[in-house]
Write an enzyme that holds these catalytic residues in place. Structure first.
Site, PDB file in Angstrom:
ATOM      1  N   LYS A 191      76.734  63.667 -39.773  1.00  0.00           N
ATOM      2  CA  LYS A 191      75.971  63.240 -40.953  1.00  0.00           C
ATOM      3  C   LYS A 191      74.507  63.137 -40.557  1.00  0.00           C
ATOM      4  O   LYS A 191      74.086  62.205 -39.885  1.00  0.00           O
ATOM      5  CB  LYS A 191      76.444  61.887 -41.488  1.00  0.00           C
ATOM      6  N   GLU A 193      72.317  54.466 -29.836  1.00  0.00           N
ATOM      7  CA  GLU A 193      70.956  54.571 -29.279  1.00  0.00           C
ATOM      8  C   GLU A 193      70.052  54.010 -30.363  1.00  0.00           C
ATOM      9  O   GLU A 193      69.898  54.617 -31.425  1.00  0.00           O
ATOM     10  CB  GLU A 193      70.631  56.031 -28.942  1.00  0.00           C
ATOM     11  N   CYS A 245      61.576  56.470 -30.887  1.00  0.00           N
ATOM     12  CA  CYS A 245      62.199  55.220 -30.431  1.00  0.00           C
ATOM     13  C   CYS A 245      61.589  54.742 -29.125  1.00  0.00           C
ATOM     14  O   CYS A 245      61.548  53.547 -28.866  1.00  0.00           O
ATOM     15  CB  CYS A 245      63.709  55.385 -30.315  1.00  0.00           C
ATOM     16  N   GLU A 278      59.814  46.876 -34.506  1.00  0.00           N
ATOM     17  CA  GLU A 278      59.536  48.305 -34.396  1.00  0.00           C
ATOM     18  C   GLU A 278      58.855  48.772 -35.690  1.00  0.00           C
ATOM     19  O   GLU A 278      59.433  48.656 -36.773  1.00  0.00           O
ATOM     20  CB  GLU A 278      60.873  49.036 -34.208  1.00  0.00           C
TER      21      GLU A 278
HETATM   22  P1  NDP Z   1      68.481  53.959 -40.156  1.00  0.00           P
HETATM   23  O1  NDP Z   1      69.062  53.305 -38.974  1.00  0.00           O
HETATM   24  O2  NDP Z   1      68.627  53.303 -41.464  1.00  0.00           O
HETATM   25  O3  NDP Z   1      69.084  55.453 -40.312  1.00  0.00           O
HETATM   26  C1  NDP Z   1      69.621  56.216 -39.261  1.00  0.00           C
HETATM   27  C2  NDP Z   1      70.905  56.896 -39.722  1.00  0.00           C
HETATM   28  O4  NDP Z   1      71.845  55.908 -40.151  1.00  0.00           O
HETATM   29  C3  NDP Z   1      70.698  57.832 -40.916  1.00  0.00           C
HETATM   30  O5  NDP Z   1      71.582  58.931 -40.819  1.00  0.00           O
HETATM   31  C4  NDP Z   1      71.064  56.937 -42.075  1.00  0.00           C
HETATM   32  O6  NDP Z   1      71.421  57.617 -43.238  1.00  0.00           O
HETATM   33  C5  NDP Z   1      72.228  56.147 -41.504  1.00  0.00           C
HETATM   34  N1  NDP Z   1      72.453  54.883 -42.222  1.00  0.00           N
HETATM   35  C6  NDP Z   1      71.550  54.155 -42.932  1.00  0.00           C
HETATM   36  N2  NDP Z   1      72.135  53.050 -43.475  1.00  0.00           N
HETATM   37  C7  NDP Z   1      73.440  53.088 -43.115  1.00  0.00           C
HETATM   38  C8  NDP Z   1      74.563  52.223 -43.358  1.00  0.00           C
HETATM   39  N3  NDP Z   1      74.474  51.092 -44.067  1.00  0.00           N
HETATM   40  N4  NDP Z   1      75.769  52.563 -42.842  1.00  0.00           N
HETATM   41  C9  NDP Z   1      75.889  53.685 -42.129  1.00  0.00           C
HETATM   42  N5  NDP Z   1      74.867  54.542 -41.855  1.00  0.00           N
HETATM   43  C10 NDP Z   1      73.644  54.248 -42.331  1.00  0.00           C
HETATM   44  O7  NDP Z   1      66.984  54.269 -39.912  1.00  0.00           O
HETATM   45  P2  NDP Z   1      65.862  54.546 -41.028  1.00  0.00           P
HETATM   46  O8  NDP Z   1      65.813  55.979 -41.171  1.00  0.00           O
HETATM   47  O9  NDP Z   1      66.050  53.780 -42.290  1.00  0.00           O
HETATM   48  O10 NDP Z   1      64.622  53.909 -40.312  1.00  0.00           O
HETATM   49  C11 NDP Z   1      64.496  52.486 -40.288  1.00  0.00           C
HETATM   50  C12 NDP Z   1      64.048  52.017 -38.940  1.00  0.00           C
HETATM   51  O11 NDP Z   1      65.040  52.339 -37.954  1.00  0.00           O
HETATM   52  C13 NDP Z   1      62.792  52.708 -38.433  1.00  0.00           C
HETATM   53  O12 NDP Z   1      61.671  52.136 -38.970  1.00  0.00           O
HETATM   54  C14 NDP Z   1      62.948  52.499 -36.959  1.00  0.00           C
HETATM   55  O13 NDP Z   1      62.519  51.208 -36.654  1.00  0.00           O
HETATM   56  C15 NDP Z   1      64.443  52.612 -36.710  1.00  0.00           C
HETATM   57  N6  NDP Z   1      64.848  53.953 -36.269  1.00  0.00           N
HETATM   58  C16 NDP Z   1      65.081  54.173 -34.954  1.00  0.00           C
HETATM   59  C17 NDP Z   1      65.378  55.437 -34.516  1.00  0.00           C
HETATM   60  C18 NDP Z   1      65.605  55.752 -33.094  1.00  0.00           C
HETATM   61  O14 NDP Z   1      65.321  56.873 -32.676  1.00  0.00           O
HETATM   62  N7  NDP Z   1      66.155  54.839 -32.314  1.00  0.00           N
HETATM   63  C19 NDP Z   1      65.450  56.572 -35.424  1.00  0.00           C
HETATM   64  C20 NDP Z   1      65.246  56.225 -36.803  1.00  0.00           C
HETATM   65  C21 NDP Z   1      64.958  54.960 -37.183  1.00  0.00           C
HETATM   66  P3  NDP Z   1      70.300  57.890 -44.365  1.00  0.00           P
HETATM   67  O15 NDP Z   1      69.406  58.889 -43.791  1.00  0.00           O
HETATM   68  O16 NDP Z   1      71.061  58.429 -45.491  1.00  0.00           O
HETATM   69  O17 NDP Z   1      69.649  56.581 -44.642  1.00  0.00           O
END
Ligand code: NDP
Length: 505
Positions: A196, A272, A307, A409
């Site tokens: 996904k 991660e 990240c 973050e």
């Molecule tokens: P999320 O953690 O929300 O999203 C990452 C993945 O998880 C996406 O595929 C997302 O789907 C999915 N997801 C979101 N909500 C749920 C849920 N309730 N249950 C299951 N899966 C879910 O990150 P965001 O994109 O919203 O970013 C928010 C914050 O997360 C950023 O500001 C940053 O701080 C952190 N982040 C960290 C990352 C890293 O590399 N460690 C990468 C991205 C974000 P969908 O795209 O449909 O929301």
């Protein structure tokens, strides 16, 4: 010797024309076939480059999710993939890598459109990581040996078996690299996958799965389901036919995946998560200008959406004035620009809602009393990019280590600088966070290199560099930055179970 690939010479306008000529993938991949999805589930894909709608993407329904998980289950329980000789899996994966290389420019352009990554970084950095990761794990497929235990007259075998169906849920910031770090080792050991991708970046994920089919990877081995995390991701987390789930994203959602596993089949959950990485510059840094330039690059590269971004610069008071002046000067080189312009160093944020979140962090930092030295606002580029999600390179000084900016973050081009009085103070501030993903340390003193790097609680410590890497070394976090490791042989642990077979002879 093969000739190294060369970044195509095109102007921004030519990249735009090339993007317009592309056929956007508009289906899910389920059981080896593109599936169009239902009309009512078609969702606009908006590019942060200019805010326009690029295409419509089908989001998976509950039915389609069941079909994808069943296909992955069947492909694992009955299909050829886990049963074929590892050498054969390797050959199929290498054929897939060859197609990724052939389609490098197309994939890089799709990525640039989806999430606004500058085309030079998309082509040069992310596509290279994608291709190298799949090649590395393809090559390892037939090189892992099992063990025989020295128990005397009987025979005890210790073998690794693929864990089964793996759900892979990935974010949008490095969508190709981070997916490859999970999908490639899972497939190499014989697992099957339901992927996904983030809702912002489904196009490249689907296109890469189409190439897998073209290369001959059997039906059901790699299924791709675009959709909302809160719907599709959650359903995968709760699904009893999924044996393991590998996730990169926020700590909050990582926590939810552990809950989904606890509520269902205790599937293995590998996380991660985020970071608030410290970057410590001491007065004896071997090359202070390199430390300054790297500090600026580290926070503005990928518009700070990384990240491991060194978002907390911790500088010793003896060099603070010089470092701060240098970072502020360097920040001016990262004015946001058109991702299709090959000279752009910093593109837009990944969406306008991400831009609003970054602004909220900046406003909170101002309310907390941090000193805004540069930036702090959205940027409206002129037409036709006026609808893009651009943001200024932003630097705060005198940031209190307990403040919201030092603790949370931001995931944007926002640097927090804190001045410290000595080494112990630097380590105390560096460790003053719930995260533990990565850190930087700049010193020429070999004793300090060893002593201080051991004291930093993080999965990776870069000394006199930042973001250097190699597929042979593991990557992952301490504390709230997650568990398990991507990259290297250690990643195979996540996708295999150890089996003991004890034979009485
Ligand atoms: P999320 O953690 O929300 O999203 C990452 C993945 O998880 C996406 O595929 C997302 O789907 C999915 N997801 C979101 N909500 C749920 C849920 N309730 N249950 C299951 N899966 C879910 O990150 P965001 O994109 O919203 O970013 C928010 C914050 O997360 C950023 O500001 C940053 O701080 C952190 N982040 C960290 C990352 C890293 O590399 N460690 C990468 C991205 C974000 P969908 O795209 O449909 O929301």
């Amino acid at each position: 010797m093969t000739t190294p690939p060369v970044f195509p010479t095109k102007t921004a306008a030519e990249w735009g024309t090339y993007a317009d000529s592309l056929k956007w993938p508009t289906a899910m991949i389920i059981d080896g076939k593109p599936q169009a999805g239902r009309d009512e589930n078609l969702v606009d894909l908006v590019t942060p480059r200019d805010g326009s709608v690029v295409t419509k993407v089908p989001y998976a329904s509950a039915d389609e999710l069941e079909q994808a998980v069943s296909a992955a289950r069947r492909a694992f329980d009955e299909g050829p993939w886990p049963r074929m000789a590892p050498k054969q899996r390797k050959e199929l994966m290498l054929a897939w890598v060859a197609l990724m290389e052939e389609h490098r420019t197309e994939l890089a352009t799709m990525l640039s459109v989806e999430m606004g990554k500058p085309i030079a970084d998309a082509w040069g950095i992310e596509l290279r990581a994608l291709i190298n990761t799949y090649r590395w794990y393809a090559e390892i497929a037939d090189k892992e040996l099992d063990e025989i235990s020295p128990i005397g007259d009987d025979l005890a075998l210790i073998t690794r078996e693929p864990v089964g169906v793996v759900a892979v849920v990935t974010p949008w910031n490095f969508p190709l690299t981070l997916s490859a770090w999970k999908i490639a080792p899972a497939l190499a050991v014989g697992c099957t996958v339901v992927h996904k991708p983030a809702d912002l970046t489904p196009l490249t994920a689907v296109r890469i799965a189409e190439l897998a089919l073209e290369a001959g990877i059997p039906a059901g081995v790699l299924n791709v389901l675009p959709g909302k995390g809160s719907v599709v991701g959650k359903a995968l987390g709760l699904h009893r036919a999924v044996d393991s789930l590998a996730f990169t994203g926020s700590t909050e959602v990582g926590r939810a995946y552990m809950e989904y596993a606890a509520q269902s089949n205790l599937k293995r959950v590998w996380l991660e998560l985020g970071g608030k990485s410290p970057n410590i510059i001491l007065p004896d840094a071997p090359d202070l200008q390199a430390a300054i330039d790297t500090a600026a690059w580290g926070i503005f590269f990928n518009t700070g959406q990384m990240c491991t971004a060194p978002s907390r610069l911790i500088v010793h008071q003896d060099v603070a004035d010089e470092v701060i002046a240098g970072v502020l000067a360097a920040a001016k080189n990262y004015q946001p620009g058109d991702p299709f312009d090959p000279s752009t160093k910093m593109g837009p944020l990944a969406s306008s809602s991400r831009r609003a979140e970054v602004q909220a962090h900046v406003d909170a930092a101002l309310a907390d009393g941090s000193t805004l030295a540069i930036g702090g606002h959205s940027v409206d580029l002129s037409a036709p990019l006026a609808g893009g999600a651009y943001y200024e390179p932003t630097v705060f000084l005198n940031v209190n280590p307990d403040s919201s900016l030092a603790q949370n973050e931001v995931f944007g081009p926002v640097l927090a600088i804190t001045t410290v009085k000595d080494d112990d103070d630097a380590i105390r501030v560096a460790n003053n966070t719930d995260y533990g993903l990565a850190a930087g340390l700049w010193t020429a003193n070999v004793s300090k290199v060893h002593r201080l790097s051991r004291q930093i609680r993080a999965g990776t410590v870069w000394v006199n560099c930042y973001e250097e890497g190699d597929l042979t070394v593991p990557f992952g976090g301490f504390k709230l930055s997650g568990n398990g490791r991507d990259k290297s042989r250690h990643a195979l642990d996540k996708y295999t179970e150890l089996k003991t077979t004890y034979v009485k002879l």
